[in-house]
Design an enzyme around this catalytic site. Sequence first.
Site, PDB file in Angstrom:
ATOM      1  N   TYR A   1       0.872  -1.175   0.000  1.00 32.94           N
ATOM      2  CA  TYR A   1       0.000   0.000   0.000  1.00 32.94           C
ATOM      3  C   TYR A   1       0.907   1.222   0.000  1.00 32.94           C
ATOM      4  CZ  TYR A   1      -4.254   2.608   1.030  1.00 32.94           C
ATOM      5  OH  TYR A   1      -5.337   3.441   0.955  1.00 32.94           O
TER       6      TYR A   1
ATOM      7  N   TYR B   1      -4.311   5.912  -7.842  1.00 33.30           N
ATOM      8  CA  TYR B   1      -4.610   5.765  -6.416  1.00 33.30           C
ATOM      9  C   TYR B   1      -5.937   5.032  -6.264  1.00 33.30           C
ATOM     10  CZ  TYR B   1      -5.732   7.061  -1.564  1.00 33.30           C
ATOM     11  OH  TYR B   1      -6.084   7.048  -0.237  1.00 33.30           O
TER      12      TYR B   1
END
Lengths: 137, 400
Positions: free
Chosen positions: B302, B352
């Site tokens: 992440y 994103y």
Amino acid sequence: MATPRPIRSMDPYAEQFWAYTQKKEFRLQKCCDCGKFRWPPGPTCDKCLSDEFEWAAMGGQGKVLSWTTFRRGYFPEYPAPHTVIVLELDEGPLFVAYPVDMEVADLREGMTLSLRWTDGQDKYGEYNLPVFGPVSS
Amino acid sequence: MAVSFDRERLGPLKDTVAVVGVGETDYGADYRGAGGKAMAKGEVRYDSYTLASRALKRALDDAGLKKDEIDGLCTGPTLSSERACELWGMNPRWSGSGDAAQCIIEAAMAINCGLCTTVALVYGNAQRSMDTAYGGSRVTGGGITSYFYYAPWGLTSQGALYALLFQRHKLLYGTTDEQLGAIAVAFRKHACMNPNAVMQKPITIEDYMKAPYVAEPLRLFDYCLINDGGVAIILRRADMAKDCRQTPVMVSGFGWSEENVDATQLRPRLKDFYHTAHREVAAQVYPMAGVGPKDIDVFATYDSFSVHLLASLEGFGFCKEGEGGPFVQNGRIEIGGELPCNTSGGMLSESYMQSWNHQPELVRQLRGGLGQRQVQGAEVAQYVHDVAGKCKSIIYTKGG
């Protein structure tokens, strides 16, 4: 008129914390059964689930853990640059504040700072904001 | 509570579920409006369901499955399961929701329990069109969470919280800005090999250092993009995966552990870098898959901020605590290096999608044939979900 600041997150326990600040008292909840301090304020001890607590007066000193300087403005009340610090209070909890009466360049890991008060207000009313500066000699 | 590997129960789930289809929207094309300029924030082009629907259709086509063969549905942010099911005409036998890694783990459990056989995991986020705020006055005043609780002191945004983490890392270990910069430079290099990535212009370490700070010590290129997109992943019971169009990619290991005590105080973030959760997830995911960090050919973490990579590499044992800075330098994390990381360009430079985009990338790397972006001989891939103490990891392996 007190200094306007971005709004506080308010609940019945936060209300009590901020009410003490009007008397410039820096108090955090301490569990009556196991002694753990907690912050932010809340109904239950996260260690033992007791809901018995006292508002214990903090000594008002802590050591610097980290800091960040906003180079982009996020709040009209805090134009850039604005520096925020995280302290480890002598009693154990970590506490976010900002440094006063000192240069950001003089911040050091582990340095001891002590409590100051500055005024504040939002839609919930006026209060005092705990901030931290050099230990007076 | 310390987590240990339940060999008897978790062990047999290895390779019982496969990824058979992936689909994504056109991140780069959707980011650019007329004349190739980036769409302005708040300039509405899509809603989240448009993007999610497109990704779902592409994932089904990729798998060679019809929508009526889907009997389970997991929805990610920002979708409502009820509306999604209606929109897609689905009556699933099972449904779930959550972040990407959570949905993969939940779907694998549901498939193994016999509640369903073929699950679509779908995400859509029109965050640029909707001008979603991740800091400042529009995200204050609600409940208790570290990213707006300290607004009265002027602390706001996820970025500032990760800036505090990196500053702490610098103070304890002497990690430098140039070391952190190697991450953004590497991910951008990867994005430039990915035609679907939003960012297509390489950056150098000099460009990185010259870029403005946002929350110092994090600079512009340490921050993820804000763009619109959708992602879909199709998971299927492994014995049924052979009927699909693509070579299956196996879900070979997973693990989950959280570190929430005193989270609003930032204790796990600043006193532990979330390493307790990392170690506990590592203690499940590696033995379940029967591999260790040295066996990982492609890695993704992440990366809403570059510094996530330092924390997860250290916590999962790719290097010692405090040694993430030197580890990421000199091309080690680039394609062609020892541990290629976030090979799509990640959330810093591809898109994103709150980690949803990492899953298709790892699946494609294991399928092979990605041209210059291909990690040669990739057989084992790992995703690490290191988000504010909610840690999970998935290990994928190349299926037969």
